[in-house]
Design an enzyme around this catalytic site. Sequence first.
Site, mmCIF file in Angstrom:
data_model
loop_
_atom_site.group_PDB
_atom_site.id
_atom_site.type_symbol
_atom_site.label_atom_id
_atom_site.label_comp_id
_atom_site.label_asym_id
_atom_site.label_seq_id
_atom_site.Cartn_x
_atom_site.Cartn_y
_atom_site.Cartn_z
ATOM 1 C CD1 TRP A 101 -2.353 -2.133 1.593
ATOM 2 C CD2 TRP A 101 -3.088 -0.900 -0.107
ATOM 3 N NE1 TRP A 101 -3.436 -2.785 1.042
ATOM 4 C CE2 TRP A 101 -3.909 -2.058 0.001
ATOM 5 C CE3 TRP A 101 -3.358 0.034 -1.119
ATOM 6 C CZ2 TRP A 101 -4.987 -2.294 -0.864
ATOM 7 C CZ3 TRP A 101 -4.435 -0.211 -1.981
ATOM 8 C CH2 TRP A 101 -5.232 -1.353 -1.846
ATOM 9 C CG ASP A 171 -3.282 4.320 4.167
ATOM 10 O OD1 ASP A 171 -4.330 4.192 4.821
ATOM 11 O OD2 ASP A 171 -3.057 3.716 3.109
ATOM 12 C CE LYS A 195 -8.437 -1.614 4.392
ATOM 13 N NZ LYS A 195 -8.592 -2.912 3.727
#
Length: 359
Positions: A101, A171, A195
């Site tokens: 990511w 993030d 999430k």
Amino acid sequence: MRAYNFCAGPAALPTAVLEKAQQELLDWQGKGVSIMEMSHRSKDYVAVAEKAEADLRKLMNIPENYKVLFLQGGATLQFSAIPLNLLGKNSQADYIHTGIWSEKAIKEAQRYGQINIVEAGTKVEGKLAISDASTWQLSEQAAYVHYCENETIGGLQFNQIPETKAPLVADLSSSILSAPIDVSKFGLIYAGAQKNIGPAGLTLVIVRDDLLDQVKPEIPSLLKYSAQAKNDSMVNTPATYAWYLSGLVFEWLLEQGGVDAIHKINQQKAALLYGYIDASDFYNNPIAPANRSLMNVPFTLADSNLDKLFLEEAEKNHLLNLAGHRSVGGMRASIYNAVPLEAVQALVQFMDDFAKRNG
């Protein structure tokens, strides 16, 4: 019977939240319509949106000099929005690379400025880890330093907030609200909702006021944080139902005792699962203990030929979505806030039984 869902995202939602949403689906608070049919500019919906923000501010202790934005496009769109918003006065930024990511964020940011990549992945006793910050070569003139706090796919997590001279951009997609953090140490925090926050379709951005005037002139108006802040995240029609559901999750978290209380449960879940894996000769976790994710637990079986059977039997036992990401294989159990301790207990019991039968 609801199964135990270990999906990395879209992930498990609290049963109590889904039940409340179900009760309100056709007739929200006696209005005769569903909330997803209401105007986002109506007095009733604006009150829902404002309460969601207020509850999030309470949960995370967000200082007054930070704007909270409820946006669309997923965290992936923020890979572009962040450099477009922050590189207007200084086109240099540092990006800490620890996995898939952070790599995706780097590739997108390179389209908009001069990106210094800090390779922070390392190995400790054969296991993946994050190198000590003292070894990083950060730029003197960086507009910001970006990192992915928890690599969802690899299960690699920072065990402390990096100390940086430039504003820190994080993030937190797969770790937000799972443990207490000091928001004041960040210039910007962003997170996809699917999430630990709510359903897919919503993205949170928490940005410090002094960073709102750093935009590049070519930025699309919809991506401009200052415009979204001025318009209460409603430059266009927002993801109203996802925003409402996220508000219900925030209420549920407060009812559980807030982030401190849910963190203790998360620690119990992680300790149980990692402890079992470490004590087993049949399963293995590839991450050094100091950098193990609280939320995403990857593991492999002694014989990868058993992977398919493991997943088939797990599903029959109502243990779902345990396959690892297609890029790394193996298994992964995502144990977000809405996954109860009982789910991890059931998983460990199944893993133990499977190992005894196939080891």
